[in-house]
Motif scaffolding. Sequence first.
Motif, PDB file in Angstrom:
ATOM      1  N   PHE A 152    -110.606  15.689 -47.968  1.00 47.12           N
ATOM      2  CA  PHE A 152    -108.473  15.643 -48.366  1.00 47.12           C
ATOM      3  C   PHE A 152    -108.129  16.687 -48.071  1.00 47.12           C
ATOM      4  O   PHE A 152    -107.589  16.950 -48.097  1.00 47.12           O
ATOM      5  CB  PHE A 152    -109.561  15.134 -49.414  1.00 47.12           C
ATOM      6  CG  PHE A 152    -107.712  14.021 -49.899  1.00 47.12           C
ATOM      7  CD1 PHE A 152    -107.078  13.005 -49.080  1.00 47.12           C
ATOM      8  CD2 PHE A 152    -107.083  15.159 -50.457  1.00 47.12           C
ATOM      9  CE1 PHE A 152    -105.559  12.629 -49.151  1.00 47.12           C
ATOM     10  CE2 PHE A 152    -105.935  14.002 -51.055  1.00 47.12           C
ATOM     11  CZ  PHE A 152    -105.410  12.881 -50.701  1.00 47.12           C
ATOM     12  N   GLY A 200    -110.132   8.300 -45.670  1.00 41.78           N
ATOM     13  CA  GLY A 200    -110.678   7.215 -46.235  1.00 41.78           C
ATOM     14  C   GLY A 200    -112.083   5.834 -45.636  1.00 41.78           C
ATOM     15  O   GLY A 200    -113.009   5.732 -47.214  1.00 41.78           O
ATOM     16  N   GLY A 201    -112.033   6.005 -44.395  1.00 40.10           N
ATOM     17  CA  GLY A 201    -113.323   5.779 -44.191  1.00 40.10           C
ATOM     18  C   GLY A 201    -114.677   5.732 -44.375  1.00 40.10           C
ATOM     19  O   GLY A 201    -116.198   5.213 -44.803  1.00 40.10           O
ATOM     20  N   TYR A 203    -115.291   8.183 -46.377  1.00 39.78           N
ATOM     21  CA  TYR A 203    -115.664   7.765 -47.907  1.00 39.78           C
ATOM     22  C   TYR A 203    -116.672   6.341 -48.700  1.00 39.78           C
ATOM     23  O   TYR A 203    -117.356   6.615 -49.325  1.00 39.78           O
ATOM     24  CB  TYR A 203    -114.270   8.328 -48.812  1.00 39.78           C
ATOM     25  CG  TYR A 203    -114.590   8.247 -50.532  1.00 39.78           C
ATOM     26  CD1 TYR A 203    -115.544   8.930 -50.493  1.00 39.78           C
ATOM     27  CD2 TYR A 203    -113.719   6.784 -51.730  1.00 39.78           C
ATOM     28  CE1 TYR A 203    -115.512   9.118 -52.236  1.00 39.78           C
ATOM     29  CE2 TYR A 203    -113.906   7.114 -52.406  1.00 39.78           C
ATOM     30  CZ  TYR A 203    -115.456   8.147 -53.196  1.00 39.78           C
ATOM     31  OH  TYR A 203    -115.332   8.521 -54.472  1.00 39.78           O
ATOM     32  N   ALA A 204    -115.533   5.611 -47.717  1.00 37.76           N
ATOM     33  CA  ALA A 204    -116.276   4.149 -48.152  1.00 37.76           C
ATOM     34  C   ALA A 204    -117.947   3.987 -47.530  1.00 37.76           C
ATOM     35  O   ALA A 204    -118.415   3.822 -48.109  1.00 37.76           O
ATOM     36  CB  ALA A 204    -115.212   2.942 -47.601  1.00 37.76           C
ATOM     37  N   GLY A 207    -119.574   7.569 -49.059  1.00 34.58           N
ATOM     38  CA  GLY A 207    -119.689   8.105 -50.213  1.00 34.58           C
ATOM     39  C   GLY A 207    -119.147  10.039 -50.532  1.00 34.58           C
ATOM     40  O   GLY A 207    -119.580   9.730 -52.185  1.00 34.58           O
ATOM     41  N   SER A 208    -118.746  10.461 -49.841  1.00 31.65           N
ATOM     42  CA  SER A 208    -118.479  11.667 -50.491  1.00 31.65           C
ATOM     43  C   SER A 208    -117.375  12.148 -49.433  1.00 31.65           C
ATOM     44  O   SER A 208    -116.732  11.736 -47.927  1.00 31.65           O
ATOM     45  CB  SER A 208    -119.526  12.495 -50.488  1.00 31.65           C
ATOM     46  OG  SER A 208    -119.062  13.979 -50.769  1.00 31.65           O
ATOM     47  N   LEU A 209    -116.423  13.191 -50.042  1.00 29.76           N
ATOM     48  CA  LEU A 209    -115.965  13.829 -48.891  1.00 29.76           C
ATOM     49  C   LEU A 209    -116.047  15.741 -49.201  1.00 29.76           C
ATOM     50  O   LEU A 209    -115.546  16.090 -48.331  1.00 29.76           O
ATOM     51  CB  LEU A 209    -114.669  13.474 -49.311  1.00 29.76           C
ATOM     52  CG  LEU A 209    -113.563  12.371 -49.144  1.00 29.76           C
ATOM     53  CD1 LEU A 209    -112.288  12.172 -50.135  1.00 29.76           C
ATOM     54  CD2 LEU A 209    -114.034  11.858 -47.412  1.00 29.76           C
ATOM     55  N   SER A 551    -128.421  10.668 -55.652  1.00 27.55           N
ATOM     56  CA  SER A 551    -128.416   9.877 -54.184  1.00 27.55           C
ATOM     57  C   SER A 551    -128.543   8.938 -54.694  1.00 27.55           C
ATOM     58  O   SER A 551    -128.368   8.597 -56.167  1.00 27.55           O
ATOM     59  CB  SER A 551    -130.943  10.466 -53.881  1.00 27.55           C
ATOM     60  OG  SER A 551    -130.812  10.393 -55.317  1.00 27.55           O
ATOM     61  N   ASP A 554    -125.667   4.080 -53.205  1.00 30.04           N
ATOM     62  CA  ASP A 554    -124.269   4.026 -52.481  1.00 30.04           C
ATOM     63  C   ASP A 554    -124.052   3.055 -51.685  1.00 30.04           C
ATOM     64  O   ASP A 554    -125.626   2.366 -51.043  1.00 30.04           O
ATOM     65  CB  ASP A 554    -124.364   4.887 -52.080  1.00 30.04           C
ATOM     66  CG  ASP A 554    -123.695   6.259 -53.075  1.00 30.04           C
ATOM     67  OD1 ASP A 554    -122.837   6.164 -52.971  1.00 30.04           O
ATOM     68  OD2 ASP A 554    -124.390   7.136 -52.880  1.00 30.04           O
TER      69      ASP A 554
END
Lengths: 555, 123
Positions: A152, A200-201, A203-204, A207-209, A551, A554
């Motif tokens: 991001f 965004g995709g 991240y979804a 689960g991390s950026l 871990s 997610d």
Amino acid sequence: MSVIASWTPMPAAIGADAASTLVVAPLLIALVTGVASLLAGRQHRGRIGVSLFGALAYLLAVVAIDWYLVLAPDAPGIATYQVGGWPAPFGITLVVDGLSAFMLTMVAVIGIASLLSSIRVLPDLDRHRYYFPLFHFLMVGVTGAFLTGDLFNLFVWFEVMLMASYLFVAYDGGPLQTRAAFWYVSLNLVASAVFLLGVGGLYATAGSLNMADLSRRLAEPAAYGIDPVPVVGLFGLLLAVFAIKAGLVPFQFWIPSAYQAAPPQIAALLAGATKKVGIYAIIRLSFTVVGDAPVDVSLAVPFTGLELAGDSPLVFVGAALFAMAVASIFVGGLGAVGGRSIESVLAYSSIGQVGFIALPVAIAAAVPELRTLGIVAALVYALNHTLAKGLLFLAVGAVRTATGTSRLAELGGLAGRSPSLAVPFFVGSLALVGIPPLSGFFGKFLVFDVAARTASSALVIVVVAGSVLSLVYATRLWTRSFWGPPSTAVETAVTDHVQAAVLLALALAIVGVGVGFEPVYAFAEAGAEAALDADAYVEAVDPADEVSTGSGGDH
Amino acid sequence: MTAIVVATVVGALCAIGTYLLLQQDLVRVVWGLSLLGQAANVYLLAMGNILPASPDAVPVLAGHGEPPSGVTDPLVQALVLTAIVIGFGMTAFALFLSYRVYQEHGTLALAELAEADEAGDRR
């Protein structure tokens, strides 16, 4: 200034604290310089002094990074700075490794050349109060994009860089500039929206950026409960965004108008620095972040005879980059042959040259055995492009200062009138074509080498054809503007000595890189290895003991 | 249900934004860009995982990863805030730029500007 103090030439290794200070140094220097030159207000001399001092400090900081973090015998190879002391997956991380250090070095060199040249073409300084602050904010954006370890934040730094470049494209304020700037802004706003969709995709899905965290999660999707397949498509969105920044076909159409509209000194920076941000992002994201995700692929590339199969999304990256690179080489080369002014030839040539940079990256992505060599070729070619294209764009500025025009129809015979312009221009053109012993020779040679090693004759033909095109437009550029009888504009030309000196220095740098190629190759190799060594990157940014807390669970 | 509403909103914003982007008038193009940016923002917000409202899940958004009940995922909201600020700045700049285009060319019609572009190439 503690940065400068820490840069006393000591042979010993520097500590971890000094290393993280060095990582953040170029960003802070550029930011402080930008603000200080803004505060200088009407103090022209003060503003120029601050700008020059800042650019020099930036260069010194980058040289210190190169030596202490990457090239010294006991260098760590990678260093991080956790903003605000927050640990990696939660805080913002700045990272320097071989790849970003290589890119920063190119930007620092072309930045200082462009700045020196700019000072000479802005005599009416009261009108140009915001030129230098903008210049440094552009550098802030570029530096941030190279340093950030977070997806991001990459978006944010892109926007910082773009905001400054929008203003520069519109800078001269004529009809051509406002039009070019509007196309440029619109395209990039759409690209920003697409970038957000990709981020965004991801991240979804993952689960991390944080790039290191992302890399670790994608390498073992089962352990984190991630489906790696959607990541390929989302990464495709990001790839398109980066291709826009790099100006690869089919996202090249904004380049000719934007490069012609911006002041030539800034065009040098756009071609030398912001384009490389796109290339850097492609290499970093492809190889360090998504490269290890297990995705089964089998696919044949039409016309090249290459059978792409593998277990990594890199195969798709390779296929997409192949198509874009080959198209760029031809579109750029053919467009440049028909250019009507020096800068339009150079702008189209820039599209072709970025194709030459992307081609070895594509090969590196598609053929695992050629991975290191491919990235080395891309980095060396990128360095050559930055130096040569930077020189040529700055030469456009010098020609305009001297003759008041840069249209080929109104030029001719410049070689007789101002040899101090002609010699560097000639060196720059030769470097673009790839004549030994200039930096361009090794760039071209390595690209040829990588293409030949794929054992695909079609690829070699593409590279040869692209080289012939670059020879044609470089020759045409030279004969139209520097040979022949002097035109009326050229007869009265007065060359600015500072600008000519900057050009000469860049020409010497091109020769220097070519003659003393050994360390440059070592540096590029360090960059390629850093890009490929995802484990070291992950380990440096986000040490392994975080796994247990992050871990499972997610979606 | 919430997920469907959010998806519809994103889809509609994208559709309207794209439609406006393809218009002849520069100001409409700016509106289109702005709407497209907003669609990306809503989408980003939705990426924090949408759960049906319940006493231990905050409406619209619940956590991501292993959610402590009653706390939304703060990251997407921080991201969207940043993206909104940047988007507003860029929209303002694009509007200003279209005003400058009007000053220089006396028109906001894209067809006429494209003609000017071609004329510029021929010069």
